[in-house]
Design a protein around this motif. Structure first.
Motif, short mmCIF file in Angstrom:
data_model
loop_
_atom_site.label_atom_id
_atom_site.label_comp_id
_atom_site.label_asym_id
_atom_site.label_seq_id
_atom_site.Cartn_x
_atom_site.Cartn_y
_atom_site.Cartn_z
N ASN A 12 0.81 -1.23 0.00
CA ASN A 12 0.00 0.00 0.00
C ASN A 12 0.85 1.27 0.00
O ASN A 12 0.38 2.33 0.40
N ALA A 16 -0.22 4.60 2.25
CA ALA A 16 -0.41 4.13 3.62
C ALA A 16 0.83 4.39 4.47
O ALA A 16 0.72 4.71 5.66
N GLN A 19 0.91 8.17 5.35
CA GLN A 19 -0.13 8.48 6.34
C GLN A 19 0.25 7.93 7.71
O GLN A 19 0.12 8.63 8.73
N GLY A 20 0.72 6.68 7.75
CA GLY A 20 1.12 6.09 9.02
C GLY A 20 2.29 6.82 9.66
O GLY A 20 2.34 6.99 10.88
N CYS A 48 -2.86 13.37 2.16
CA CYS A 48 -3.12 13.38 3.61
C CYS A 48 -3.46 14.79 4.10
O CYS A 48 -3.60 15.00 5.32
N SER A 304 0.65 -3.90 5.27
CA SER A 304 0.37 -2.92 6.33
C SER A 304 -0.47 -1.75 5.83
O SER A 304 -0.21 -1.19 4.76
N ASP A 305 -1.48 -1.38 6.65
CA ASP A 305 -2.21 -0.15 6.41
C ASP A 305 -1.55 0.96 7.22
O ASP A 305 -0.50 0.76 7.86
N ALA A 306 -2.15 2.13 7.23
CA ALA A 306 -1.53 3.27 7.91
C ALA A 306 -1.38 3.01 9.40
O ALA A 306 -0.37 3.39 10.01
#
Length: 344
Positions: A12, A16, A19-20, A48, A304-306
């Motif tokens: 992602n 992502a 953002q994370g 973002c 992994s997402d954010a």
């Protein structure tokens, strides 16, 4: 504290990851160095809502990306301007305190080993995730970095896991067990027999708290604080735990949505179900350290997402502050065990 982040690593990326990283920056105040294709990273920042770079967030341009199809053993060498290679080089050179990537595990391990280097005296670095079990977590060492191991590697994994449980997880005397097909001393193959003898001797000398063999089902029930295994068996166990957790959460959701009565029951235990889901979610752990590398390198899940990236960055900061690496460097001789003959 400055965390270097591979902005192009993972399924992602970069959206992502960026953002994370921003969420982690807001949560803990650590400076963030995003490494990747600058134009794409800036677009992700714009997505973002950040029109300009926030204070404490930097970008280092890296034109290439290590793809999942690339040969893990040579990708970081062939792509010297990749986000992974550049990020690891920055870590080696002291431009940051830790490196986080959701990219290829094999390439990250190879790069960390050859660019950042292992701690002197460590034979192999190991992935040491904290796996949710009954009553807390267990450190699984190794879970995929080393499919084939020797007894000496597994002995070092036991020490790495034990020191990690002490320094990072705060367990004064962690219980160390050897993953096996049975709890009896004589169970398993040659590797397990020889490793058992080394771990038993380490326990006899008071260097670790070795409690013997453990089966996977007892490990999930909280029977040990550290479970030692080769990377093949550890990865199978880790994926089994993750899959079982998803299966049970799906079954619970379906059961509670069956009819009006079960929906009312779901409302009564909504908070408890949310907490159970949080405990079982790998994203809440975020990342896994490569134990044995001379500087903090954290592997986040490829999907992994954010939220997972945020938590991986938070774990990286925690790991860097813990003093774990310095503890290993100071105790290399302590980790060398030679079985002593029984007294007659």
């Amino acid at each position: 504290m400055k965390i270097i982040v591979d902005a192009m690593g993972g399924d992602n990326a970069p959206a992502a990851v960026v953002q994370g990283a921003l969420e982690a920056h807001r949560a803990c105040g650590a400076d963030i160095l995003l490494v990747g294709r600058a134009a794409e990273v800036l677009r992700a920042l714009d997505g973002c809502g950040e029109k300009t770079l926030p204070a404490g967030v930097e970008i280092r341009d890296a034109a290439e990306v290590v793809e999942i199809a690339d040969d893990p053993a040579t990708a970081f060498k062939m792509k010297k301007d990749s986000s992974l290679t550049v990020g690891l080089t920055l870590l080696r050179d002291g431009a940051g305190d830790a490196f986080v990537s959701a990219g290829s595990t094999g390439a990250l391990l190879a790069g960390a080993t050859l660019v950042v280097r292992r701690i002197k005296g460590i034979r192999r670095a190991a992935l040491g995730p904290s796996v949710p079990v009954l009553g807390g977590h267990v450190t699984l060492c190794d879970c995929g970095a080393n499919a084939e191991c020797t007894p000496e590697y597994l002995l070092q994994f036991a020490f790495l896991g034990s020191f990690y449980a002490k320094k990072v997880r705060g367990i004064p005397e962690p219980r160390v067990a050897l993953l096996n097909i049975g709890a009896e001393d004589e169970k398993g193959d040659t590797l397990r027999h020889e490793t058992f003898a080394l771990l038993q001797e380490a326990g006899r000398q008071g260097r670790i708290r070795f409690i013997g063999n453990i089966e996977a089902n007892d490990a999930v029930l909280g029977g040990a604080d550290v479970v030692v295994c080769d990377g093949f068996a550890g990865n199978v166990m880790l994926k089994s735990v993750e899959g079982t957790a998803r299966f049970l959460m799906k079954e619970l959701k379906d059961a509670f949505l069956t009819n009006t009565k079960t929906k009312l029951a779901a409302g009564l235990v909504k908070d408890q179900l949310a907490e159970l889901k949080r405990k079982a979610d790998p994203a809440e752990v975020g990342g896994t350290p490569f134990l044995g590398i001379s500087k903090p390198v954290i592997k986040a899940h490829g999907g992994s997402d954010a939220n997972a990236i945020k938590n991986a960055i938070l774990r990286a900061g925690e790991y860097a502050r813990s003093g774990f690496i310095q503890e290993i460097e100071a105790n290399i001789d302590y980790m060398r065990i030679k079985p002593q003959p029984e007294k007659i």
